[in-house]
Design an enzyme around this catalytic site. Structure first.
Site, PDB file in Angstrom:
ATOM      1  N   GLY A 171      32.526   7.586 130.200  1.00 13.58           N
ATOM      2  CA  GLY A 171      33.985   8.040 129.890  1.00 13.58           C
ATOM      3  C   GLY A 171      34.636   6.545 129.007  1.00 13.58           C
ATOM      4  O   GLY A 171      34.134   7.313 128.005  1.00 13.58           O
ATOM      5  N   SER A 229      33.047  15.690 133.555  1.00 11.98           N
ATOM      6  CA  SER A 229      32.513  14.788 132.276  1.00 11.98           C
ATOM      7  C   SER A 229      30.712  15.538 131.602  1.00 11.98           C
ATOM      8  O   SER A 229      30.514  15.098 130.419  1.00 11.98           O
ATOM      9  CB  SER A 229      31.552  13.624 131.641  1.00 11.98           C
ATOM     10  OG  SER A 229      32.695  12.871 132.297  1.00 11.98           O
ATOM     11  N   GLN A 267      30.114  -0.266 140.574  1.00 10.94           N
ATOM     12  CA  GLN A 267      28.659  -0.096 140.178  1.00 10.94           C
ATOM     13  C   GLN A 267      27.418  -1.126 140.871  1.00 10.94           C
ATOM     14  O   GLN A 267      26.171  -0.178 141.440  1.00 10.94           O
ATOM     15  CB  GLN A 267      28.292  -1.631 139.244  1.00 10.94           C
ATOM     16  CG  GLN A 267      29.203  -0.573 137.427  1.00 10.94           C
ATOM     17  CD  GLN A 267      29.416  -1.400 136.378  1.00 10.94           C
ATOM     18  OE1 GLN A 267      28.892  -2.923 136.595  1.00 10.94           O
ATOM     19  NE2 GLN A 267      29.833  -1.113 135.316  1.00 10.94           N
ATOM     20  N   HIS A 280      30.199  -5.877 130.736  1.00  9.89           N
ATOM     21  CA  HIS A 280      30.494  -6.702 131.522  1.00  9.89           C
ATOM     22  C   HIS A 280      30.109  -7.418 132.257  1.00  9.89           C
ATOM     23  O   HIS A 280      29.211  -7.335 133.066  1.00  9.89           O
ATOM     24  CB  HIS A 280      32.064  -5.986 132.102  1.00  9.89           C
ATOM     25  CG  HIS A 280      33.347  -6.935 132.146  1.00  9.89           C
ATOM     26  ND1 HIS A 280      33.243  -8.027 131.891  1.00  9.89           N
ATOM     27  CD2 HIS A 280      34.367  -7.286 133.371  1.00  9.89           C
ATOM     28  CE1 HIS A 280      35.001  -8.578 132.753  1.00  9.89           C
ATOM     29  NE2 HIS A 280      35.158  -7.853 133.556  1.00  9.89           N
ATOM     30  N   ASP A 310      36.821 -13.059 129.630  1.00 12.98           N
ATOM     31  CA  ASP A 310      37.580 -11.352 129.205  1.00 12.98           C
ATOM     32  C   ASP A 310      38.590 -11.139 130.600  1.00 12.98           C
ATOM     33  O   ASP A 310      40.000 -10.534 129.745  1.00 12.98           O
ATOM     34  CB  ASP A 310      36.424 -10.744 129.518  1.00 12.98           C
ATOM     35  CG  ASP A 310      36.464  -8.905 129.367  1.00 12.98           C
ATOM     36  OD1 ASP A 310      36.823  -9.122 128.173  1.00 12.98           O
ATOM     37  OD2 ASP A 310      36.875  -7.966 130.473  1.00 12.98           O
ATOM     38  N   GLU A 312      42.450 -10.743 129.186  1.00 16.54           N
ATOM     39  CA  GLU A 312      43.733  -9.284 129.714  1.00 16.54           C
ATOM     40  C   GLU A 312      44.529  -9.731 130.699  1.00 16.54           C
ATOM     41  O   GLU A 312      45.252  -9.035 130.464  1.00 16.54           O
ATOM     42  CB  GLU A 312      42.258  -8.029 130.215  1.00 16.54           C
ATOM     43  CG  GLU A 312      41.837  -8.156 131.195  1.00 16.54           C
ATOM     44  CD  GLU A 312      40.722  -7.822 131.608  1.00 16.54           C
ATOM     45  OE1 GLU A 312      39.839  -7.523 130.536  1.00 16.54           O
ATOM     46  OE2 GLU A 312      40.035  -7.155 132.531  1.00 16.54           O
TER      47      GLU A 312
HETATM   48  N1  LIG Z   1      37.599   0.303 128.939  1.00 17.16           N
HETATM   49  C1  LIG Z   1      36.988  -0.543 128.194  1.00 17.16           C
HETATM   50  O1  LIG Z   1      37.318  -0.307 127.000  1.00 17.16           O
HETATM   51  C2  LIG Z   1      35.942  -1.254 128.556  1.00 17.16           C
HETATM   52  C3  LIG Z   1      35.521  -2.431 127.623  1.00 17.16           C
HETATM   53  C4  LIG Z   1      34.837  -3.508 127.313  1.00 17.16           C
HETATM   54  C5  LIG Z   1      34.164  -3.353 128.486  1.00 17.16           C
HETATM   55  N2  LIG Z   1      33.794  -2.065 129.265  1.00 17.16           N
HETATM   56  C6  LIG Z   1      33.363  -2.623 130.293  1.00 17.16           C
HETATM   57  O2  LIG Z   1      32.075  -0.663 130.426  1.00 17.16           O
HETATM   58  C7  LIG Z   1      31.976  -0.906 132.136  1.00 17.16           C
HETATM   59  C8  LIG Z   1      32.687   0.445 131.739  1.00 17.16           C
HETATM   60  O3  LIG Z   1      33.982   0.816 131.946  1.00 17.16           O
HETATM   61  P1  LIG Z   1      35.137   2.291 131.605  1.00 17.16           P
HETATM   62  O4  LIG Z   1      35.931   1.417 131.094  1.00 17.16           O
HETATM   63  O5  LIG Z   1      34.522   2.878 130.155  1.00 17.16           O
HETATM   64  O6  LIG Z   1      34.860   3.191 132.658  1.00 17.16           O
HETATM   65  P2  LIG Z   1      35.440   4.852 132.926  1.00 17.16           P
HETATM   66  O7  LIG Z   1      35.780   5.138 131.025  1.00 17.16           O
HETATM   67  O8  LIG Z   1      36.922   4.061 134.035  1.00 17.16           O
HETATM   68  O9  LIG Z   1      34.040   5.183 133.546  1.00 17.16           O
HETATM   69  C9  LIG Z   1      34.133   6.900 133.696  1.00 17.16           C
HETATM   70  C10 LIG Z   1      32.957   6.685 134.173  1.00 17.16           C
HETATM   71  O10 LIG Z   1      32.202   6.333 134.956  1.00 17.16           O
HETATM   72  C11 LIG Z   1      31.783   7.876 135.913  1.00 17.16           C
HETATM   73  N3  LIG Z   1      31.796   6.959 136.987  1.00 17.16           N
HETATM   74  C12 LIG Z   1      32.881   6.698 137.703  1.00 17.16           C
HETATM   75  N4  LIG Z   1      33.363   6.828 139.178  1.00 17.16           N
HETATM   76  C13 LIG Z   1      31.120   6.761 139.642  1.00 17.16           C
HETATM   77  C14 LIG Z   1      31.294   6.901 140.989  1.00 17.16           C
HETATM   78  N5  LIG Z   1      31.371   5.927 141.670  1.00 17.16           N
HETATM   79  N6  LIG Z   1      29.757   6.968 140.407  1.00 17.16           N
HETATM   80  C15 LIG Z   1      28.931   7.620 139.437  1.00 17.16           C
HETATM   81  N7  LIG Z   1      29.873   7.479 138.190  1.00 17.16           N
HETATM   82  C16 LIG Z   1      30.970   7.303 138.081  1.00 17.16           C
HETATM   83  C17 LIG Z   1      32.934   8.494 135.625  1.00 17.16           C
HETATM   84  O11 LIG Z   1      31.946   9.832 135.623  1.00 17.16           O
HETATM   85  P3  LIG Z   1      32.472  11.336 136.245  1.00 17.16           P
HETATM   86  O12 LIG Z   1      32.411  11.843 134.915  1.00 17.16           O
HETATM   87  O13 LIG Z   1      32.142  11.951 136.759  1.00 17.16           O
HETATM   88  O14 LIG Z   1      34.406  10.864 136.528  1.00 17.16           O
HETATM   89  C18 LIG Z   1      33.110   8.772 134.350  1.00 17.16           C
HETATM   90  O15 LIG Z   1      31.525   9.162 133.723  1.00 17.16           O
HETATM   91  C19 LIG Z   1      32.901  -1.544 132.530  1.00 17.16           C
HETATM   92  O16 LIG Z   1      31.607  -2.640 132.669  1.00 17.16           O
HETATM   93  C20 LIG Z   1      33.787  -2.198 131.952  1.00 17.16           C
HETATM   94  O17 LIG Z   1      33.787  -4.010 132.283  1.00 17.16           O
HETATM   95  C21 LIG Z   1      35.127  -1.234 129.283  1.00 17.16           C
END
Ligand SMILES: NC(=O)c1ccc[n+]([C@@H]2O[C@H](COP(=O)([O-])OP(=O)(O)OC[C@H]3O[C@@H](n4cnc5c(N)ncnc54)[C@H](OP(=O)(O)O)[C@@H]3O)[C@@H](O)[C@H]2O)c1
Length: 319
Positions: free
Chosen positions: A18, A45, A78, A100, A182, A186
Protein backbone atom coordinates in the site's frame (compact mmCIF):
# COMPACT_ATOMS: atom_id res chain seq x y z
CA UNK A 1 25.90 3.17 -0.40
CA UNK A 2 28.08 1.90 2.44
CA UNK A 3 25.30 1.82 5.03
CA UNK A 4 23.42 -0.73 2.93
CA UNK A 5 25.92 -3.45 3.72
CA UNK A 6 23.74 -4.64 6.61
CA UNK A 7 21.01 -5.47 4.07
CA UNK A 8 23.20 -6.74 1.25
CA UNK A 9 23.04 -10.50 0.72
CA UNK A 10 19.97 -10.67 2.95
CA UNK A 11 16.52 -11.78 1.86
CA UNK A 12 14.18 -8.84 2.46
CA UNK A 13 10.40 -9.10 2.72
CA UNK A 14 7.91 -6.27 2.70
CA UNK A 15 4.44 -7.30 3.87
CA UNK A 16 1.81 -5.18 2.10
CA UNK A 17 1.98 -3.06 -1.02
CA UNK A 18 0.00 0.00 0.00
CA UNK A 19 1.13 3.52 0.81
CA UNK A 20 4.37 2.62 2.62
CA UNK A 21 4.73 -0.94 1.27
CA UNK A 22 5.20 -0.01 -2.39
CA UNK A 23 7.68 2.74 -1.44
CA UNK A 24 9.91 0.57 0.78
CA UNK A 25 9.82 -2.35 -1.66
CA UNK A 26 10.55 -0.31 -4.79
CA UNK A 27 13.19 1.95 -3.25
CA UNK A 28 15.17 -1.03 -1.93
CA UNK A 29 14.63 -2.96 -5.18
CA UNK A 30 15.99 0.02 -7.16
CA UNK A 31 19.11 -0.11 -4.96
CA UNK A 32 19.68 -3.74 -5.99
CA UNK A 33 18.39 -5.39 -2.81
CA UNK A 34 16.70 -8.81 -2.88
CA UNK A 35 13.08 -7.82 -2.13
CA UNK A 36 9.96 -9.98 -2.00
CA UNK A 37 6.54 -8.48 -1.38
CA UNK A 38 4.22 -10.59 0.78
CA UNK A 39 0.52 -10.31 -0.04
CA UNK A 40 -2.63 -12.20 0.88
CA UNK A 41 -3.98 -14.68 -1.67
CA UNK A 42 -6.11 -12.92 -4.31
CA UNK A 43 -4.73 -9.50 -3.35
CA UNK A 44 -5.69 -6.64 -5.62
CA UNK A 45 -2.09 -5.42 -5.44
CA UNK A 46 -0.49 -8.66 -6.64
CA UNK A 47 -0.36 -7.78 -10.35
CA UNK A 48 0.69 -4.19 -9.67
CA UNK A 49 3.64 -5.33 -7.53
CA UNK A 50 4.70 -7.95 -10.04
CA UNK A 51 4.49 -5.46 -12.91
CA UNK A 52 6.81 -3.12 -11.05
CA UNK A 53 9.50 -5.80 -11.03
CA UNK A 54 9.53 -7.11 -7.46
CA UNK A 55 9.00 -10.74 -6.51
CA UNK A 56 5.62 -11.47 -4.96
CA UNK A 57 4.55 -14.36 -2.73
CA UNK A 58 1.87 -15.08 -0.17
CA UNK A 59 2.68 -13.57 3.22
CA UNK A 60 3.59 -16.92 4.81
CA UNK A 61 5.88 -17.89 1.92
CA UNK A 62 7.51 -14.46 1.81
CA UNK A 63 8.26 -14.51 5.54
CA UNK A 64 9.58 -18.09 5.57
CA UNK A 65 13.35 -17.94 5.25
CA UNK A 66 13.46 -14.13 5.04
CA UNK A 67 16.20 -12.33 6.98
CA UNK A 68 14.48 -8.94 7.34
CA UNK A 69 10.69 -8.57 7.33
CA UNK A 70 8.99 -5.17 7.34
CA UNK A 71 5.27 -5.23 8.21
CA UNK A 72 3.49 -2.57 6.17
CA UNK A 73 -0.13 -3.62 6.41
CA UNK A 74 -2.52 -1.28 8.29
CA UNK A 75 -1.83 -1.12 12.04
CA UNK A 76 -5.20 -2.58 13.01
CA UNK A 77 -4.64 -5.71 10.84
CA UNK A 78 -1.14 -6.45 12.13
CA UNK A 79 -1.84 -8.38 15.38
CA UNK A 80 -4.03 -10.95 13.58
CA UNK A 81 -1.60 -11.09 10.65
CA UNK A 82 1.35 -11.61 12.99
CA UNK A 83 -0.41 -14.50 14.76
CA UNK A 84 -1.78 -16.19 11.64
CA UNK A 85 0.96 -15.79 9.02
CA UNK A 86 4.12 -14.26 10.39
CA UNK A 87 5.08 -15.62 13.80
CA UNK A 88 5.36 -19.31 12.90
CA UNK A 89 7.32 -18.50 9.72
CA UNK A 90 9.90 -16.21 11.33
CA UNK A 91 13.26 -17.91 11.49
CA UNK A 92 15.57 -17.64 14.51
CA UNK A 93 17.58 -14.42 14.31
CA UNK A 94 15.28 -12.75 11.75
CA UNK A 95 14.81 -8.98 11.94
CA UNK A 96 11.15 -7.91 12.18
CA UNK A 97 10.48 -4.27 11.29
CA UNK A 98 7.61 -1.83 11.82
CA UNK A 99 7.03 1.64 10.36
CA UNK A 100 5.06 2.78 13.42
CA UNK A 101 5.38 1.68 17.03
CA UNK A 102 1.63 1.31 17.77
CA UNK A 103 1.34 -2.49 18.06
CA UNK A 104 4.54 -3.02 20.00
CA UNK A 105 4.06 -0.04 22.31
CA UNK A 106 0.45 -0.89 23.17
CA UNK A 107 1.42 -4.60 23.46
CA UNK A 108 -0.97 -5.73 20.73
CA UNK A 109 1.91 -7.77 19.31
CA UNK A 110 4.25 -9.52 21.71
CA UNK A 111 7.09 -10.61 19.46
CA UNK A 112 8.47 -14.06 20.05
CA UNK A 113 11.90 -14.53 21.59
CA UNK A 114 14.87 -15.25 19.37
CA UNK A 115 14.14 -12.57 16.79
CA UNK A 116 15.19 -8.94 16.48
CA UNK A 117 12.59 -6.18 16.43
CA UNK A 118 13.18 -2.70 15.02
CA UNK A 119 11.36 0.31 13.65
CA UNK A 120 11.98 2.57 10.68
CA UNK A 121 9.30 5.26 10.59
CA UNK A 122 9.65 7.51 7.55
CA UNK A 123 8.63 11.06 8.29
CA UNK A 124 6.39 11.36 5.28
CA UNK A 125 3.45 9.67 3.60
CA UNK A 126 4.30 6.59 1.53
CA UNK A 127 3.78 8.16 -1.87
CA UNK A 128 6.23 10.91 -0.92
CA UNK A 129 8.79 8.33 0.27
CA UNK A 130 8.71 6.93 -3.27
CA UNK A 131 8.31 10.20 -5.21
CA UNK A 132 11.16 11.98 -3.44
CA UNK A 133 13.40 8.92 -3.81
CA UNK A 134 12.73 8.85 -7.55
CA UNK A 135 13.87 12.47 -7.74
CA UNK A 136 17.17 11.48 -6.11
CA UNK A 137 16.39 12.75 -2.59
CA UNK A 138 14.90 11.10 0.46
CA UNK A 139 12.81 11.59 3.58
CA UNK A 140 14.31 11.38 7.08
CA UNK A 141 13.36 8.40 9.24
CA UNK A 142 13.03 7.67 12.94
CA UNK A 143 14.59 4.39 13.99
CA UNK A 144 14.30 2.32 17.16
CA UNK A 145 15.21 -1.10 18.45
CA UNK A 146 12.91 -3.10 20.74
CA UNK A 147 14.56 -6.52 20.76
CA UNK A 148 18.21 -7.08 19.86
CA UNK A 149 18.99 -10.77 19.68
CA UNK A 150 21.85 -10.41 17.19
CA UNK A 151 23.53 -7.31 18.59
CA UNK A 152 23.43 -5.40 15.28
CA UNK A 153 19.71 -4.58 14.97
CA UNK A 154 20.29 -0.82 15.07
CA UNK A 155 22.65 -1.21 12.10
CA UNK A 156 20.01 -3.12 10.13
CA UNK A 157 17.45 -0.42 11.01
CA UNK A 158 19.88 2.30 9.89
CA UNK A 159 20.55 0.46 6.63
CA UNK A 160 16.81 0.16 5.93
CA UNK A 161 16.25 3.85 6.75
CA UNK A 162 19.21 4.97 4.67
CA UNK A 163 18.06 2.80 1.79
CA UNK A 164 14.46 4.01 1.59
CA UNK A 165 15.44 7.58 2.50
CA UNK A 166 18.71 7.96 0.58
CA UNK A 167 20.84 8.78 3.64
CA UNK A 168 18.92 11.99 4.29
CA UNK A 169 18.90 11.58 8.03
CA UNK A 170 18.15 9.25 10.90
CA UNK A 171 16.93 10.15 14.36
CA UNK A 172 17.15 7.45 17.01
CA UNK A 173 14.10 7.15 19.19
CA UNK A 174 12.07 4.53 21.08
CA UNK A 175 8.84 2.75 20.17
CA UNK A 176 7.13 4.70 22.98
CA UNK A 177 8.35 8.12 21.86
CA UNK A 178 7.61 7.52 18.18
CA UNK A 179 4.11 6.17 18.87
CA UNK A 180 3.04 8.90 21.27
CA UNK A 181 4.50 11.82 19.32
CA UNK A 182 3.28 10.49 15.98
CA UNK A 183 -0.30 10.04 17.24
CA UNK A 184 -0.22 13.46 18.89
CA UNK A 185 1.23 15.23 15.84
CA UNK A 186 -1.26 13.77 13.40
CA UNK A 187 -4.27 14.44 15.62
CA UNK A 188 -3.51 17.83 17.10
CA UNK A 189 -1.51 19.44 14.31
CA UNK A 190 -0.99 17.73 10.97
CA UNK A 191 -4.34 16.14 10.19
CA UNK A 192 -7.02 16.98 12.77
CA UNK A 193 -5.67 20.42 13.64
CA UNK A 194 -4.89 21.63 10.14
CA UNK A 195 -8.02 20.35 8.40
CA UNK A 196 -10.34 21.80 11.04
CA UNK A 197 -8.46 25.12 10.89
CA UNK A 198 -8.83 25.32 7.09
CA UNK A 199 -12.47 24.23 7.29
CA UNK A 200 -13.32 26.78 9.99
CA UNK A 201 -11.62 29.59 8.04
CA UNK A 202 -13.44 28.61 4.84
CA UNK A 203 -16.83 28.37 6.62
CA UNK A 204 -16.36 31.76 8.31
CA UNK A 205 -15.75 33.52 4.99
CA UNK A 206 -18.51 31.69 3.11
CA UNK A 207 -21.06 32.28 5.90
CA UNK A 208 -20.15 35.97 5.77
CA UNK A 209 -21.15 36.00 2.11
CA UNK A 210 -17.77 35.83 0.38
CA UNK A 211 -17.20 33.89 -2.82
CA UNK A 212 -16.44 30.24 -1.88
CA UNK A 213 -13.75 30.10 -4.57
CA UNK A 214 -11.91 33.05 -3.05
CA UNK A 215 -12.40 31.54 0.43
CA UNK A 216 -10.89 28.26 -0.81
CA UNK A 217 -7.81 29.99 -2.18
CA UNK A 218 -7.30 31.96 1.02
CA UNK A 219 -7.85 29.17 3.54
CA UNK A 220 -6.82 25.97 1.74
CA UNK A 221 -4.84 26.43 -1.44
CA UNK A 222 -2.36 28.90 0.02
CA UNK A 223 -1.72 26.71 3.05
CA UNK A 224 0.73 24.65 1.00
CA UNK A 225 2.61 27.69 -0.24
CA UNK A 226 3.18 28.95 3.29
CA UNK A 227 3.97 25.50 4.69
CA UNK A 228 6.47 24.87 1.88
CA UNK A 229 8.36 27.99 3.01
CA UNK A 230 8.32 26.87 6.65
CA UNK A 231 9.43 23.37 5.57
CA UNK A 232 12.32 24.66 3.49
CA UNK A 233 13.44 27.76 5.42
CA UNK A 234 11.79 27.94 8.86
CA UNK A 235 9.35 30.36 10.49
CA UNK A 236 11.60 33.44 10.37
CA UNK A 237 12.32 33.18 6.64
CA UNK A 238 8.66 32.51 5.89
CA UNK A 239 7.75 35.67 7.81
CA UNK A 240 10.43 37.51 5.91
CA UNK A 241 8.83 36.50 2.67
CA UNK A 242 5.22 37.45 3.47
CA UNK A 243 4.08 41.10 3.55
CA UNK A 244 4.42 43.19 6.72
CA UNK A 245 0.61 43.27 6.85
CA UNK A 246 0.48 39.47 6.86
CA UNK A 247 3.27 39.26 9.42
CA UNK A 248 1.55 41.74 11.76
CA UNK A 249 -1.72 39.77 11.44
CA UNK A 250 0.18 36.58 12.17
CA UNK A 251 1.51 37.93 15.50
CA UNK A 252 -1.71 39.53 16.73
CA UNK A 253 -4.20 36.90 15.57
CA UNK A 254 -2.43 33.53 15.88
CA UNK A 255 -2.71 33.54 19.66
CA UNK A 256 -6.43 34.34 19.48
CA UNK A 257 -6.91 31.12 17.50
CA UNK A 258 -4.55 28.90 19.49
CA UNK A 259 -5.51 30.04 22.97
CA UNK A 260 -4.44 28.81 26.41
CA UNK A 261 -7.60 26.67 26.29
CA UNK A 262 -6.39 25.06 23.03
CA UNK A 263 -3.06 24.28 24.70
CA UNK A 264 -4.92 22.70 27.64
CA UNK A 265 -6.90 20.56 25.19
CA UNK A 266 -3.63 19.52 23.53
CA UNK A 267 -2.38 18.30 26.91
CA UNK A 268 -5.59 16.27 27.39
CA UNK A 269 -5.16 14.76 23.92
CA UNK A 270 -1.59 13.79 24.77
CA UNK A 271 -2.79 12.31 28.08
CA UNK A 272 -5.29 10.06 26.28
CA UNK A 273 -2.54 8.87 23.96
CA UNK A 274 -0.16 8.20 26.85
CA UNK A 275 -2.70 6.28 28.93
CA UNK A 276 -3.83 4.16 25.96
CA UNK A 277 -7.40 5.52 25.82
CA UNK A 278 -7.05 6.75 22.25
CA UNK A 279 -5.63 3.40 21.13
CA UNK A 280 -8.50 1.51 22.81
CA UNK A 281 -11.09 3.74 21.15
CA UNK A 282 -9.46 3.32 17.74
CA UNK A 283 -9.33 -0.46 18.13
CA UNK A 284 -13.02 -0.49 19.18
CA UNK A 285 -13.82 1.54 16.04
CA UNK A 286 -12.05 -1.01 13.80
CA UNK A 287 -13.94 -3.82 15.56
CA UNK A 288 -17.17 -1.93 14.94
CA UNK A 289 -16.58 -1.98 11.16
CA UNK A 290 -15.32 1.65 11.00
CA UNK A 291 -18.91 2.92 11.48
CA UNK A 292 -17.94 6.37 12.73
CA UNK A 293 -15.12 6.76 10.20
CA UNK A 294 -17.37 5.82 7.27
CA UNK A 295 -19.98 8.37 8.39
CA UNK A 296 -17.31 11.07 8.62
CA UNK A 297 -15.86 10.12 5.19
CA UNK A 298 -19.31 10.42 3.60
CA UNK A 299 -19.96 13.76 5.31
CA UNK A 300 -16.68 15.28 4.16
CA UNK A 301 -16.78 13.94 0.61
CA UNK A 302 -20.18 15.61 0.19
CA UNK A 303 -19.09 18.95 1.64
CA UNK A 304 -18.98 22.33 -0.04
CA UNK A 305 -15.24 22.74 0.55
CA UNK A 306 -14.58 19.53 -1.44
CA UNK A 307 -16.84 20.57 -4.31
CA UNK A 308 -15.19 23.99 -4.56
CA UNK A 309 -11.74 22.44 -4.10
CA UNK A 310 -12.20 20.00 -6.93
CA UNK A 311 -13.15 22.87 -9.28
CA UNK A 312 -10.22 24.99 -8.14
CA UNK A 313 -7.70 22.16 -8.48
CA UNK A 314 -8.94 21.45 -12.02
CA UNK A 315 -8.22 25.10 -12.83
CA UNK A 316 -4.85 25.35 -11.10
CA UNK A 317 -3.44 22.02 -12.22
CA UNK A 318 -4.84 21.85 -15.75
CA UNK A 319 -2.24 20.58 -18.20
N1 LIG B 1 0.52 5.79 5.27
C1 LIG B 1 1.64 6.42 5.61
O1 LIG B 1 2.08 7.32 4.92
C2 LIG B 1 2.44 6.03 6.83
C3 LIG B 1 3.43 6.90 7.34
C4 LIG B 1 4.28 6.43 8.36
C5 LIG B 1 4.08 5.16 8.89
N2 LIG B 1 3.06 4.38 8.41
C6 LIG B 1 2.90 3.03 8.95
O2 LIG B 1 3.14 2.10 7.90
C7 LIG B 1 2.34 0.93 8.10
C8 LIG B 1 1.53 0.67 6.85
O3 LIG B 1 0.60 1.72 6.69
P1 LIG B 1 0.03 2.09 5.24
O4 LIG B 1 -0.77 3.34 5.41
O5 LIG B 1 1.13 2.05 4.25
O6 LIG B 1 -0.95 0.84 5.01
P2 LIG B 1 -1.93 0.64 3.81
O7 LIG B 1 -1.58 1.46 2.63
O8 LIG B 1 -3.34 0.76 4.29
O9 LIG B 1 -1.65 -0.93 3.51
C9 LIG B 1 -2.28 -1.54 2.46
C10 LIG B 1 -1.60 -2.86 2.19
O10 LIG B 1 -1.77 -3.75 3.30
C11 LIG B 1 -2.44 -4.91 2.84
N3 LIG B 1 -3.41 -5.37 3.84
C12 LIG B 1 -4.48 -4.70 4.33
N4 LIG B 1 -5.14 -5.45 5.23
C13 LIG B 1 -4.49 -6.62 5.27
C14 LIG B 1 -4.72 -7.81 6.00
N5 LIG B 1 -5.73 -7.93 6.87
N6 LIG B 1 -3.88 -8.83 5.80
C15 LIG B 1 -2.85 -8.72 4.93
N7 LIG B 1 -2.58 -7.62 4.20
C16 LIG B 1 -3.40 -6.58 4.39
C17 LIG B 1 -3.17 -4.50 1.58
O11 LIG B 1 -3.37 -5.65 0.83
P3 LIG B 1 -4.22 -5.65 -0.52
O12 LIG B 1 -3.33 -5.02 -1.52
O13 LIG B 1 -4.45 -7.09 -0.74
O14 LIG B 1 -5.46 -4.85 -0.24
C18 LIG B 1 -2.20 -3.51 0.97
O15 LIG B 1 -1.21 -4.17 0.21
C19 LIG B 1 1.51 1.20 9.34
O16 LIG B 1 2.18 0.67 10.45
C20 LIG B 1 1.49 2.72 9.43
O17 LIG B 1 1.28 3.22 10.73
C21 LIG B 1 2.25 4.78 7.40
Amino acid sequence: MKELKFLEGKKLTVVGYGSQGHAHALNLHDLGMDVTVGLRKGSKSWEKAENSGVKVATIGEAVKGADVIMILAPDESQPELYKSEIEENLKEGAYLGFAHGFNIHYERIIPKKGINVFMVAPKGPGHMVREIFEKGHGVPCLTAVYQDQSGDTQKVANAWANGIGRNVGIIKTTFKEETETDLFGEQAVLCGGVTELMQAGFDTLVEAGYNPEVAYFECVHEMKLIIDMVYEKGFAKMRDSISNTAEYGDYVTGKKIITEKTREVMKDILGDIQNGQFANKFIAETENGYKFMNEERAKYSDSKIEAVGSKMRAMVFKK
